[in-house]
Design a protein around this motif. Structure first.
Motif, mmCIF file in Angstrom:
data_model
loop_
_atom_site.group_PDB
_atom_site.id
_atom_site.type_symbol
_atom_site.label_atom_id
_atom_site.label_comp_id
_atom_site.label_asym_id
_atom_site.label_seq_id
_atom_site.Cartn_x
_atom_site.Cartn_y
_atom_site.Cartn_z
ATOM 1 N N SER A 127 -14.838 3.634 -7.239
ATOM 2 C CA SER A 127 -14.802 2.641 -6.165
ATOM 3 C C SER A 127 -15.267 1.267 -6.629
ATOM 4 N N SER A 145 -9.602 5.499 0.603
ATOM 5 C CA SER A 145 -8.161 5.725 0.659
ATOM 6 C C SER A 145 -7.876 7.158 1.077
ATOM 7 N N ALA A 192 0.835 -1.209 0.000
ATOM 8 C CA ALA A 192 0.000 0.000 0.000
ATOM 9 C C ALA A 192 0.863 1.249 0.000
ATOM 10 N N GLN A 196 -12.424 -0.484 -8.279
ATOM 11 C CA GLN A 196 -11.440 -0.936 -7.299
ATOM 12 C C GLN A 196 -11.936 -2.164 -6.549
ATOM 13 N N LEU A 208 -3.607 -4.295 -7.061
ATOM 14 C CA LEU A 208 -3.068 -2.943 -7.183
ATOM 15 C C LEU A 208 -2.739 -2.593 -8.630
ATOM 16 N N TRP A 254 2.518 1.521 -3.621
ATOM 17 C CA TRP A 254 1.609 1.903 -4.709
ATOM 18 C C TRP A 254 0.762 3.122 -4.387
ATOM 19 N N ASP A 297 -2.084 3.090 -2.788
ATOM 20 C CA ASP A 297 -3.505 2.725 -2.816
ATOM 21 C C ASP A 297 -3.803 1.898 -1.563
ATOM 22 N N TRP A 298 -4.085 2.582 -0.477
ATOM 23 C CA TRP A 298 -4.277 1.891 0.798
ATOM 24 C C TRP A 298 -5.591 1.126 0.840
ATOM 25 N N ARG A 299 -6.609 1.662 0.237
ATOM 26 C CA ARG A 299 -7.927 1.021 0.294
ATOM 27 C C ARG A 299 -7.898 -0.367 -0.340
ATOM 28 N N THR A 300 -7.443 -0.453 -1.561
ATOM 29 C CA THR A 300 -7.421 -1.734 -2.267
ATOM 30 C C THR A 300 -6.464 -2.710 -1.600
ATOM 31 N N SER A 345 -6.068 -2.080 -10.483
ATOM 32 C CA SER A 345 -6.839 -0.903 -10.064
ATOM 33 C C SER A 345 -6.128 0.409 -10.377
ATOM 34 N N ALA A 346 -4.865 0.346 -10.789
ATOM 35 C CA ALA A 346 -4.133 1.568 -11.119
ATOM 36 C C ALA A 346 -4.802 2.274 -12.294
#
Length: 235
Positions: free
Chosen positions: A93, A234, A38, A96, A84, A41, A43-46, A87-88
């Motif tokens: 949402s 995120s 996280a 993701q 990740l 990348w 992207d903490w949520r994913t 979802s980039a």
């Protein structure tokens, strides 16, 4: 190859090292590697959503007898990395969530199939141990250190190679699916969330009955973090 993707693959080797010949700390756990990914990348949520689900699956796996357990060290990195990468560039949402579901499936399959390279690695280590014993009988005091270095290099190479193959195959094979069926996959992810929550509560109850209060605290914090990430999103 991007720097983020390269670091993800290298982390697969580090997780494999931690799971077998070096340290054996919590670094190889999906929740820890997910936190590191996280940060890499952004992207903490994913990353945390996939990491928490894979962590619950990992602690639910109990090795029976001489059966080789699933490799959730590398499987966690491959699954979270897949989510990740997919979802980039997808800011919505639901997209993701679709990538998170695919990441969990990739991590589960990678961990399950990963028992095969682990068995192969163990056979090589057995041969290495016999070589070391023979060299020690002959008076070679450096054999033990050489055998340890060889085991470390082998574990890291297997982890990096297996993570790269699984991550590359998953991204290439699932990229189109993540874009074309994102709404259906996102709906399936939301429907499965009560299952992950129930599995987590079951682990908390099991640990509480066994009076493992530290484990109860860890799983409780992980579930709260998962809920906060899902609600707040995120940072």
């Amino acid at each position: 190859m991007s720097v983020q993707l390269l670091l993800t693959i290298l982390l697969g080797g580090v997780a494999a090292l931690d799971a077998t010949p070096v340290a054996q700390t919590l670094l190889s756990q999906p929740l820890v590697t997910g936190t590191l990914l996280a940060a890499i990348w952004g992207d903490w949520r994913t990353a945390l959503e996939v990491a928490i689900v894979l962590q619950l699956l990992a602690v639910s796996t109990v090795p029976v007898g001489a059966r080789t357990p699933a490799d959730y060290a590398v499987g966690g990195v491959a699954g979270i990395g897949t989510a990740l990468v997919l979802s980039a560039g997808r800011p919505f949402s639901f997209a993701q969530d679709a990538c998170a579901l695919l990441g969990v499936l990739v991590g589960l399959v990678t961990a399950t199939v990963g028992s095969a390279p682990l068995r192969w690695q163990r056979r090589l280590n057995e041969g290495l141990a016999r070589w070391c014993e023979e060299r020690l009988r002959l008076g070679d005091e450096r054999a033990l250190a050489a055998a340890q270095r060889a085991a470390v290099v082998l574990a890291f190479a297997v982890g990096v190679g297996y993570c790269a193959v699984c991550l590359g195959a998953a991204v290439v094979g699932l990229r189109e699916l993540a874009g074309a069926e994102s709404l259906k996959l996102a709906q399936a992810w939301r429907l499965a969330q009560p299952l992950w929550l129930g599995l987590g509560l079951a682990q908390i109850l099991h640990a509480f009955v066994q009076r493992r209060l530290s484990r109860v605290a860890v799983f409780g914090a992980a579930l709260i973090a998962a809920w906060l990430v899902s609600v707040v999103g995120s940072p």
